[in-house]
Motif scaffolding. Structure first.
Motif, PDB file in Angstrom:
ATOM      1  N   TYR A 142       0.660  -0.884   0.336  1.00 17.12           N
ATOM      2  CA  TYR A 142       0.290  -0.050  -0.375  1.00 17.12           C
ATOM      3  C   TYR A 142       0.621   1.541  -0.246  1.00 17.12           C
ATOM      4  O   TYR A 142       0.988   1.794  -0.742  1.00 17.12           O
ATOM      5  N   LEU A 143       1.416   1.714   0.959  1.00 13.86           N
ATOM      6  CA  LEU A 143       2.533   2.381   1.204  1.00 13.86           C
ATOM      7  C   LEU A 143       3.628   2.732  -0.011  1.00 13.86           C
ATOM      8  O   LEU A 143       4.053   3.776  -1.279  1.00 13.86           O
ATOM      9  N   LEU A 144       4.193   1.238  -0.267  1.00 16.59           N
ATOM     10  CA  LEU A 144       5.119   1.693  -1.642  1.00 16.59           C
ATOM     11  C   LEU A 144       4.306   1.704  -2.997  1.00 16.59           C
ATOM     12  O   LEU A 144       5.109   2.752  -3.862  1.00 16.59           O
ATOM     13  N   ALA A 145       2.953   2.063  -2.828  1.00  9.66           N
ATOM     14  CA  ALA A 145       2.244   2.366  -4.376  1.00  9.66           C
ATOM     15  C   ALA A 145       1.952   4.172  -4.367  1.00  9.66           C
ATOM     16  O   ALA A 145       1.304   4.170  -5.032  1.00  9.66           O
ATOM     17  N   ARG A 146       1.822   4.505  -3.226  1.00 11.13           N
ATOM     18  CA  ARG A 146       1.947   6.009  -2.882  1.00 11.13           C
ATOM     19  C   ARG A 146       2.749   6.517  -2.644  1.00 11.13           C
ATOM     20  O   ARG A 146       2.904   8.288  -2.411  1.00 11.13           O
ATOM     21  N   HIS A 147       4.058   6.486  -2.168  1.00  9.58           N
ATOM     22  CA  HIS A 147       5.585   6.887  -1.792  1.00  9.58           C
ATOM     23  C   HIS A 147       6.582   6.347  -2.218  1.00  9.58           C
ATOM     24  O   HIS A 147       6.167   4.963  -2.429  1.00  9.58           O
ATOM     25  N   ALA A 148       7.032   7.384  -2.329  1.00 16.46           N
ATOM     26  CA  ALA A 148       8.808   6.767  -2.525  1.00 16.46           C
ATOM     27  C   ALA A 148       9.276   6.184  -1.465  1.00 16.46           C
ATOM     28  O   ALA A 148       9.400   6.266  -0.384  1.00 16.46           O
ATOM     29  N   GLN A 149      10.131   4.864  -1.839  1.00 16.14           N
ATOM     30  CA  GLN A 149      10.811   4.207  -1.037  1.00 16.14           C
ATOM     31  C   GLN A 149      11.377   5.080   0.465  1.00 16.14           C
ATOM     32  O   GLN A 149      11.698   4.078   1.494  1.00 16.14           O
ATOM     33  N   SER A 150      12.725   5.921  -0.225  1.00 17.00           N
ATOM     34  CA  SER A 150      13.012   6.677   1.393  1.00 17.00           C
ATOM     35  C   SER A 150      11.666   7.072   1.744  1.00 17.00           C
ATOM     36  O   SER A 150      12.920   7.287   2.743  1.00 17.00           O
ATOM     37  N   ASP A 151      10.482   7.298   1.717  1.00 16.95           N
ATOM     38  CA  ASP A 151      10.403   8.346   2.131  1.00 16.95           C
ATOM     39  C   ASP A 151       9.086   7.167   3.342  1.00 16.95           C
ATOM     40  O   ASP A 151       8.908   7.308   4.747  1.00 16.95           O
ATOM     41  N   ILE A 152       9.871   5.661   3.111  1.00 18.26           N
ATOM     42  CA  ILE A 152       8.555   4.569   4.188  1.00 18.26           C
ATOM     43  C   ILE A 152       9.432   4.423   5.463  1.00 18.26           C
ATOM     44  O   ILE A 152      10.607   3.757   5.274  1.00 18.26           O
ATOM     45  N   THR A 153       8.462   4.487   6.266  1.00 11.58           N
ATOM     46  CA  THR A 153       9.716   4.226   7.553  1.00 11.58           C
ATOM     47  C   THR A 153       9.400   2.798   8.010  1.00 11.58           C
ATOM     48  O   THR A 153       8.127   2.653   7.637  1.00 11.58           O
ATOM     49  N   LEU A 154       9.245   2.149   8.822  1.00  4.95           N
ATOM     50  CA  LEU A 154       9.623   0.814   9.079  1.00  4.95           C
ATOM     51  C   LEU A 154       7.840   0.972  10.789  1.00  4.95           C
ATOM     52  O   LEU A 154       6.494   0.371  10.287  1.00  4.95           O
ATOM     53  N   LYS A 155       8.289   2.002  10.254  1.00  2.66           N
ATOM     54  CA  LYS A 155       7.085   2.922  11.906  1.00  2.66           C
ATOM     55  C   LYS A 155       5.495   3.158  10.822  1.00  2.66           C
ATOM     56  O   LYS A 155       4.230   2.368  11.081  1.00  2.66           O
ATOM     57  N   ALA A 156       5.552   3.859   9.906  1.00  3.29           N
ATOM     58  CA  ALA A 156       4.281   3.997   9.041  1.00  3.29           C
ATOM     59  C   ALA A 156       3.697   2.487   8.455  1.00  3.29           C
ATOM     60  O   ALA A 156       2.627   2.441   8.705  1.00  3.29           O
ATOM     61  N   ILE A 157       4.701   1.472   8.436  1.00  5.27           N
ATOM     62  CA  ILE A 157       4.235   0.507   7.626  1.00  5.27           C
ATOM     63  C   ILE A 157       3.608  -0.198   9.021  1.00  5.27           C
ATOM     64  O   ILE A 157       2.783  -1.527   9.048  1.00  5.27           O
ATOM     65  N   ALA A 158       4.232  -0.742   9.977  1.00  3.87           N
ATOM     66  CA  ALA A 158       4.116  -0.729  11.481  1.00  3.87           C
ATOM     67  C   ALA A 158       2.763  -0.463  11.558  1.00  3.87           C
ATOM     68  O   ALA A 158       1.388  -1.271  11.903  1.00  3.87           O
ATOM     69  N   ASP A 159       2.722   1.037  11.651  1.00  4.03           N
ATOM     70  CA  ASP A 159       1.396   1.845  11.765  1.00  4.03           C
ATOM     71  C   ASP A 159      -0.206   1.156  11.204  1.00  4.03           C
ATOM     72  O   ASP A 159      -1.112   0.940  11.335  1.00  4.03           O
ATOM     73  N   ARG A 160       0.043   1.417   9.454  1.00  2.32           N
ATOM     74  CA  ARG A 160      -1.265   0.821   9.216  1.00  2.32           C
ATOM     75  C   ARG A 160      -1.034  -0.763   9.075  1.00  2.32           C
ATOM     76  O   ARG A 160      -2.465  -1.050   8.769  1.00  2.32           O
ATOM     77  N   ALA A 161      -0.471  -1.690   9.523  1.00  2.30           N
ATOM     78  CA  ALA A 161      -0.804  -3.344   9.270  1.00  2.30           C
ATOM     79  C   ALA A 161      -0.827  -3.663  11.387  1.00  2.30           C
ATOM     80  O   ALA A 161      -1.424  -4.721  10.987  1.00  2.30           O
TER      81      ALA A 161
END
Lengths: 198, 198
Positions: free
Chosen positions: B34-53
């Motif tokens: 989901y995040l990869l489809a919307r943000h540059a990889q360098s913008d994606i934090t572990l925390k953002a992934i964790a929050d969403r999951a």
């Protein structure tokens, strides 16, 4: 498309008389669009824009005020779409396919692909999407006759956007290797099929 | 598509017996995509992934080792494309259009749109592009008969990618408002036209 629009940020300040200034502004806008087509906005620094444009960061501030103003200026599709739509309706599909391919081959991006990088959240994404609708899809829809012009315009533009993604982002080896007119012949009808009155 | 592939990162560690762990892994992969489809990889934090999951960052590290390994795992198109291509050739155009629309409407992205976010430079972009070619366009090309199968596959995939861009990124109001099967009927032929033997 004479590039005049891209050289006058929002018409907010009088254009400098010197041709160098106009050329520098155009380079800055071009560099910003190049970067916007490849990176999230938050990743784009003034320094990266300056480096690519071959100018200094202070010169960008002098011309555009700040980074956000520059980004907002480059979020306008109006002048690019003038050329994209500059063909009779019965040949518009092929013309738009050719425009996308020519622009991708020459500039590494095309007049509309920036929409793929619109941030999903926040004001700047909303501005870009609103501009895209008003200046690209709805403007194309006004050219069409028959029912569902808005939907058909979106689908025609979808086919164009996908071609830009495959050429410029996925870097499809086949579409990049063959003669441009071969792709126009093959793919033009997919676009034109949405434009013709059902 | 049973989701097994997405739940076993590279097969590097034995799958936990507990169903919760599998569910958490699947959620983490889904959030990352989901995040990869919307943000540059360098913008994606572990925390953002964790929050969403809905998991903790340490759990992600436990399952996937580190952020780069997780990102590489999600760069695989194989399992998504199984379902995308699961139709007889003569109906594949409509099937793929339907797959993209169903996935966009349900998940906010589709099986192939991640390629639009491939970084132009660096190893991760190259991996994503190479996977995309091998697992999407070239795999589709092997289904086709007649000349220029590679080019035709790229153009069919282009039309699909563009539909995802208009639906999910530009958020085209018309394409989002109408019945899904209406879009399948209108746009399916644009894809099928590239698949049919010339």
């Amino acid at each position: 498309m004479d590039g005049t629009d891209t050289a006058h940020p929002g018409g907010a300040r009088p254009a400098p008389a010197r041709r160098d200034a106009e050329a520098s502004k155009a380079e800055i806008v071009r560099a910003t669009r190049y970067l916007l087509a490849r990176h999230a906005q938050s990743d784009i620094t003034l320094k990266a824009i300056a480096d690519r444009a071959g100018v200094s960061p202070p010169l960008i501030l002098k011309y555009f005020g700040n980074k956000d103003a520059l980004l907002a200026h480059t979020m306008d599709f109006e002048s690019d779409v003038d050329a994209l739509l500059d063909a009779p309706l019965q040949d518009l599909g092929r013309h738009m396919v050719r425009s996308v391919l020519t622009s991708q081959a020459g500039n590494g991006t095309d007049p509309i692909l920036r929409i793929a990088f619109a941030p999903l959240h926040g004001a700047q994404g909303e501005i870009l999407r609103a501009n895209f609708r008003a200046q690209v899809t709805e403007r194309l829809a006004t050219r069409l006759t028959g029912p569902d012009a808005g939907l058909r315009a979106e689908l025609a533009v979808a086919a164009l956007l996908g071609l830009g993604v495959v050429y410029g982002l996925a870097r499809g080896p086949h579409v990049r290797a063959v003669d441009l007119e071969d792709v126009v012949t093959r793919y033009g009808p997919a676009v034109q099929g949405q434009l013709d009155t059902p």
